[in-house]
Write a protein that holds these residues in place. Structure first.
Motif, PDB file in Angstrom:
ATOM      1  N   GLN A 123      11.172  -4.379 -40.274  1.00 55.28           N
ATOM      2  CA  GLN A 123      10.888  -5.039 -39.017  1.00 55.28           C
ATOM      3  C   GLN A 123      11.326  -6.492 -39.093  1.00 55.28           C
ATOM      4  N   PRO A 124      12.116  -6.984 -38.125  1.00 53.29           N
ATOM      5  CA  PRO A 124      12.523  -8.380 -38.153  1.00 53.29           C
ATOM      6  C   PRO A 124      11.396  -9.298 -37.731  1.00 53.29           C
ATOM      7  N   ASN A 125      11.461 -10.553 -38.175  1.00 58.74           N
ATOM      8  CA  ASN A 125      10.508 -11.539 -37.690  1.00 58.74           C
ATOM      9  C   ASN A 125      11.024 -12.152 -36.404  1.00 58.74           C
ATOM     10  N   SER A 126      10.335 -13.187 -35.920  1.00 57.53           N
ATOM     11  CA  SER A 126      10.691 -13.745 -34.621  1.00 57.53           C
ATOM     12  C   SER A 126      12.055 -14.400 -34.613  1.00 57.53           C
ATOM     13  N   GLN A 127      12.589 -14.737 -35.813  1.00 57.02           N
ATOM     14  CA  GLN A 127      13.928 -15.316 -35.894  1.00 57.02           C
ATOM     15  C   GLN A 127      15.007 -14.252 -36.104  1.00 57.02           C
ATOM     16  N   GLY A 128      14.628 -12.999 -36.134  1.00 58.80           N
ATOM     17  CA  GLY A 128      15.591 -11.918 -36.294  1.00 58.80           C
ATOM     18  C   GLY A 128      15.856 -11.526 -37.726  1.00 58.80           C
ATOM     19  N   ALA A 129      15.307 -12.269 -38.707  1.00 57.24           N
ATOM     20  CA  ALA A 129      15.490 -11.925 -40.111  1.00 57.24           C
ATOM     21  C   ALA A 129      14.456 -10.887 -40.515  1.00 57.24           C
ATOM     22  N   PRO A 130      14.749 -10.079 -41.540  1.00 58.07           N
ATOM     23  CA  PRO A 130      13.743  -9.109 -41.992  1.00 58.07           C
ATOM     24  C   PRO A 130      12.466  -9.800 -42.428  1.00 58.07           C
ATOM     25  N   ALA A 131      11.343  -9.165 -42.160  1.00 57.64           N
ATOM     26  CA  ALA A 131      10.066  -9.710 -42.613  1.00 57.64           C
ATOM     27  C   ALA A 131      10.056  -9.805 -44.132  1.00 57.64           C
ATOM     28  N   ARG A 132       9.338 -10.776 -44.650  1.00 59.18           N
ATOM     29  CA  ARG A 132       9.280 -10.945 -46.093  1.00 59.18           C
ATOM     30  C   ARG A 132       8.636  -9.726 -46.754  1.00 59.18           C
ATOM     31  N   ALA A 133       9.020  -9.493 -47.996  1.00 63.48           N
ATOM     32  CA  ALA A 133       8.549  -8.326 -48.742  1.00 63.48           C
ATOM     33  C   ALA A 133       7.667  -8.769 -49.900  1.00 63.48           C
ATOM     34  N   ALA A 134       6.563  -8.041 -50.108  1.00 63.13           N
ATOM     35  CA  ALA A 134       5.605  -8.396 -51.159  1.00 63.13           C
ATOM     36  C   ALA A 134       5.281  -7.190 -52.016  1.00 63.13           C
ATOM     37  N   LEU A 135       5.063  -7.445 -53.307  1.00 66.05           N
ATOM     38  CA  LEU A 135       4.561  -6.440 -54.237  1.00 66.05           C
ATOM     39  C   LEU A 135       3.220  -6.924 -54.754  1.00 66.05           C
ATOM     40  N   VAL A 136       2.182  -6.085 -54.602  1.00 69.67           N
ATOM     41  CA  VAL A 136       0.828  -6.414 -55.053  1.00 69.67           C
ATOM     42  C   VAL A 136       0.437  -5.395 -56.113  1.00 69.67           C
ATOM     43  N   THR A 137       0.173  -5.855 -57.324  1.00 70.20           N
ATOM     44  CA  THR A 137      -0.241  -4.922 -58.373  1.00 70.20           C
ATOM     45  C   THR A 137      -1.742  -4.689 -58.291  1.00 70.20           C
ATOM     46  N   GLY A 138      -2.158  -3.486 -58.706  1.00 72.90           N
ATOM     47  CA  GLY A 138      -3.556  -3.115 -58.531  1.00 72.90           C
ATOM     48  C   GLY A 138      -3.928  -3.118 -57.062  1.00 72.90           C
TER      49      GLY A 138
END
Length: 260
Positions: free
Chosen positions: A3-18
């Motif tokens: 999903q893009p953000n309001s500027q058209g770039a992809p939303a940031r991606a996060a990895l959460v352990t546990g």
């Protein structure tokens, strides 16, 4: 689908352990609410997969005591999400034994999961995080990264080490726009802590409320357990663009525990 953000770039991606229970799940949910695409890492069990599926997270099954699983976890996350902007090193467990009786294999496993794995995951994710432009590493430490308690030798050793790692990594990452910070909560009402309260109530002959107030919270200024969402709210700020100038910080959310 990205999903893009309001500027058209992809939303940031996060990895959460546990990321399928307790503090990790609360952080994953909060980051998702903030608009990030979230992968959660946990041991590959049906219940963990079901939690991830139910919340719309990408699931990464891995054993963080294994070096090869740490590398694979980063590779799978990047393949699934198309990049990596935020790494939250939260996974851990607690084992209570006096030093003389502490099992050597448990010591090894705890330090691998809670200290070596954050180093390895950060190392393998470094290139993606520094290319991000808004790269963030958040290490969930503990008040036991500052102070000691008996019968928690491996846990406390790992958490002290996480704080040292956080500060060192922040110095190395600064020129690349990557921030590295640690959050140090006091006791949080998680399934693990609820189990500890029940165990201590039985062994001490106290009510569970008395264990909370007279044992766990005795050194604290505010006599109330934190909720996982309290830690998630702080993590949300730390990974936000507004926190670009915060790095190498050790953020205490400890109910006044360490103010003495």
């Amino acid at each position: 689908m990205t999903q893009p953000n309001s500027q058209g770039a992809p939303a940031r991606a996060a990895l959460v352990t546990g990321g399928t229970s307790g503090i990790g799940l609360a952080i994953a949910r909060r980051l998702q609410q903030d608009g990030l695409r979230v992968a959660v890492l946990d041991l590959d069990r049906p219940q963990a997969r079901e939690v991830a599926r139910g919340h719309g997270f990408t699931f990464v099954g891995a054993d963080l005591s294994r070096r090869e699983d740490c590398r694979r976890a980063v590779d799978e996350t990047v393949a699934a999400l198309g990049g990596l902007d935020v790494l939250v090193n939260n996974a851990g467990f607690q084992h209570i034994d006096p030093i003389a009786a502490f099992p050597e294999d448990t010591w090894d496993a705890m330090l691998h999961v809670m200290l070596t794995a954050p180093f390895l995951l950060s190392k393998y994710a470094w290139g993606f995080l520094t290319r991000s432009g808004q790269g963030r590493i958040v290490n969930v430490a503990s008040i036991h990264g500052h102070v000691a308690s008996p019968f928690k030798s491996a846990y406390i050793s790992a958490k002290h080490g996480v704080i040292g790692f956080t500060r060192t990594a922040a110095l190395e990452a600064g020129e690349q726009g990557l921030t590295v910070n640690a959050i140090c909560p006091g006791y949080v009402r998680t399934p693990l802590v609820e189990g500890q309260i029940a165990d201590q109530a039985r062994t001490r002959g106290l009510s569970e409320q008395e264990v909370e107030q007279k044992v766990m919270l005795e050194p604290a200024a505010i006599k109330r357990l934190l909720d996982p969402e309290d830690v998630a709210a702080l993590a949300s700020y730390v990974v936000s663009p507004a926190a670009w100038g915060m790095t190498g910080a050790v953020l205490d959310l400890d109910l006044g525990w360490t103010a003495r």
